[in-house]
Enzyme design. Sequence first.
Site, PDB file in Angstrom:
ATOM      1  N   THR A 174       0.836  -1.204   0.000  1.00 13.40           N
ATOM      2  CA  THR A 174       0.000   0.000   0.000  1.00 13.40           C
ATOM      3  C   THR A 174       0.873   1.257   0.000  1.00 13.40           C
ATOM      4  OG1 THR A 174      -1.728  -1.197   1.168  1.00 13.40           O
ATOM      5  CG2 THR A 174      -1.886   1.192   1.186  1.00 13.40           C
ATOM      6  N   LYS A 182       5.661  10.700  21.856  1.00 18.13           N
ATOM      7  CA  LYS A 182       5.717  11.704  22.935  1.00 18.13           C
ATOM      8  C   LYS A 182       4.334  11.988  23.496  1.00 18.13           C
ATOM      9  CE  LYS A 182       9.519  14.063  20.596  1.00 18.13           C
ATOM     10  NZ  LYS A 182       9.882  15.299  19.886  1.00 18.13           N
ATOM     11  N   ARG A 199      -2.463   5.112   7.456  1.00 20.88           N
ATOM     12  CA  ARG A 199      -2.776   3.767   7.962  1.00 20.88           C
ATOM     13  C   ARG A 199      -2.639   3.801   9.473  1.00 20.88           C
ATOM     14  NH1 ARG A 199      -0.759  -1.892   5.682  1.00 20.88           N
ATOM     15  NH2 ARG A 199      -2.409  -1.301   4.224  1.00 20.88           N
TER      16      ARG A 199
HETATM   17  N1  ASP Z   1      -2.392  -5.793   3.423  1.00 21.33           N
HETATM   18  C1  ASP Z   1      -3.772  -5.989   3.802  1.00 21.33           C
HETATM   19  C2  ASP Z   1      -4.177  -4.992   4.873  1.00 21.33           C
HETATM   20  O1  ASP Z   1      -3.425  -4.116   5.208  1.00 21.33           O
HETATM   21  C3  ASP Z   1      -4.074  -7.408   4.182  1.00 21.33           C
HETATM   22  C4  ASP Z   1      -3.331  -7.966   5.373  1.00 21.33           C
HETATM   23  O2  ASP Z   1      -2.572  -7.265   6.050  1.00 21.33           O
HETATM   24  O3  ASP Z   1      -3.541  -9.146   5.637  1.00 21.33           O
HETATM   25  O4  ASP Z   1      -5.280  -5.071   5.358  1.00 21.33           O
END
Ligand code: ASP
Length: 309
Positions: free
Chosen positions: A59, A88, A109
């Site tokens: 990603t 921190k 993320r």
């Molecule tokens: N790469 C995908 C996610 O970030 C699937 C996984 O991690 O299993 O959700």
Amino acid sequence: MTTAPAARTALTHVISSEQFDRARLDDLFVRAAELDGARNQRCAGQIMATLFYEPSTRTRLSFESAMLRLGGTVLGTEAAHAFSSAIKGETLEDTIRMVSTYADVIVLRHDQLGAASRAAAVAAVPVINAGDGPGEHPTQALLDLFTIQRELGRIDGVHVAFCGDLRYGRTARSLALLLALYPGVCCSFVAPDVVQVGADILSRLDDRGVPHREVSSLADVIDDADVVYQTRVQKERFGDPAEFDLARTAIRIDADVMRALPQRAIVMHPLPRVDEIAPEVDADPRAAYFRQAANGVAIRMAVLDSVLS
Ligand code: ASP
């Protein structure tokens, strides 16, 4: 006075698959096909920040590759819990307020459900959800759907058998929501009870009249499957190791499963895989998971192009 059709208006934040309609998806897939393999300057002068609080290979790198191919620049941090001011004690909201002033788009993320919505609520620039804990991963779902269209030549009427960890697997959740927009689609959810798909997803499918089955064995649905969408058991999200053990070996794709799979069908996986697809499957032309991952760049170019145009 004329107004632009909805499909040509820019996307703002990308938080959930539920934001998309057919016109938007059609538009994104046309853009992705046009941008596939291209190098241009459509995002010249723009900056993308990647803020990753959980690990990622595909990603993050495919977003970065997409932005560089569009002529933009990238900055960011991985392991953001350790390598940003989060360590921190800075809140996500304060971090996002700051990063908003450094970049034109933020790809986030995070390990917490709802983190992307929280970020979008305070961001001065678009936020793209690159996975919020067990919640959603909408751009993965976009590339998954694009892959189904490319591989099978259609999305309407497909039968997708989702396998593995459907409780914590955010990619399966997001893809099921997108599939519900296509006529004739049906979904099978193949998992042990401990990781079966959530009632929230099933009720969205019911609202849209999408037939679905919940089973524990792939053998029950494989004859009729067009796509087997295998997922990794999300070890990092289990509080109870006994539950993880119940889930981890439940469904494995190997040569025997491939013998039972119709010739027209494909096997997908968002990756990374651990042992839920045997390496012997990789050479089968129906193993579409590496082609699927490659589609991530074109789709993310289309998403960035839409968000930043
Ligand atoms: N790469 C995908 C996610 O970030 C699937 C996984 O991690 O299993 O959700």
